[in-house]
Design an enzyme around this catalytic site. Structure first.
Site, PDB file in Angstrom:
ATOM      1  N   GLU A  66       0.819  -1.214   0.000  1.00 28.54           N
ATOM      2  CA  GLU A  66       0.000   0.000   0.000  1.00 28.54           C
ATOM      3  C   GLU A  66       0.853   1.264   0.000  1.00 28.54           C
ATOM      4  O   GLU A  66       0.606   2.184  -0.785  1.00 28.54           O
ATOM      5  CB  GLU A  66      -0.931   0.014   1.208  1.00 28.54           C
ATOM      6  CG  GLU A  66      -1.863   1.220   1.210  1.00 28.54           C
ATOM      7  CD  GLU A  66      -2.782   1.268   2.415  1.00 28.54           C
ATOM      8  OE1 GLU A  66      -3.812   1.945   2.312  1.00 28.54           O
ATOM      9  OE2 GLU A  66      -2.463   0.668   3.460  1.00 28.54           O
ATOM     10  N   HIS A  67       1.831   1.341   0.861  1.00 29.62           N
ATOM     11  CA  HIS A  67       2.629   2.564   1.021  1.00 29.62           C
ATOM     12  C   HIS A  67       4.084   2.373   0.621  1.00 29.62           C
ATOM     13  O   HIS A  67       4.977   2.988   1.209  1.00 29.62           O
ATOM     14  CB  HIS A  67       2.571   3.044   2.473  1.00 29.62           C
ATOM     15  CG  HIS A  67       1.203   3.398   2.936  1.00 29.62           C
ATOM     16  ND1 HIS A  67       0.510   4.479   2.457  1.00 29.62           N
ATOM     17  CD2 HIS A  67       0.381   2.794   3.824  1.00 29.62           C
ATOM     18  CE1 HIS A  67      -0.671   4.548   3.037  1.00 29.62           C
ATOM     19  NE2 HIS A  67      -0.782   3.525   3.863  1.00 29.62           N
TER      20      HIS A  67
END
Length: 121
Positions: A66-67
């Site tokens: 996700e990040h």
């Protein structure tokens, strides 16, 4: 923040277990029984770094999809490296969203579980 929290230490009071290949899916049951598991985050797309981290003795490694710049093609290499470093280390993936088709792709790439973002309940 305590070091145990920073390393991803989850739950209660016992020594970190050594999971067999047969019971890697039972992390939740182990926690529910009062056990402790220790893991960390992988934000690099480097299989070498993932393998070294797995050899460090973590019970699970959470690959950040996700990040971080890690995408599905790298997840396969990272999961393979985690299992090569320590077969009992469970590779998890934080997925960028919860679309069923996307989660299946991460699971097909080798993740043994997912961490879902933005779950409202």
């Amino acid at each position: 923040m305590p070091l145990a929290t920073a390393c991803g230490m989850l739950a209660q009071n016992s020594l970190s277990p050594v999971f067999s290949k047969e019971d890697h899916v039972n992390l939740r049951q182990f926690l529910a029984s009062g056990g402790t598991i220790i893991g960390s985050w992988v934000s690099s797309a480097s299989p070498i770094a993932a393998e070294i981290m797995a050899r460090s003795g973590f019970d699970f490694l959470a690959i950040d999809g996700e990040h971080s710049p890690v995408q599905i093609p790298q997840v396969h290499s990272l999961c393979t490296a985690v299992r090569a470093g320590r077969p009992d280390c469970v590779p998890l993936v934080r997925v960028p969203d919860t679309r069923h088709s996307l989660v299946k792709q991460y699971m097909d790439a080798g993740a043994r579980g997912v961490i879902a973002p933005m779950v409202m309940g």
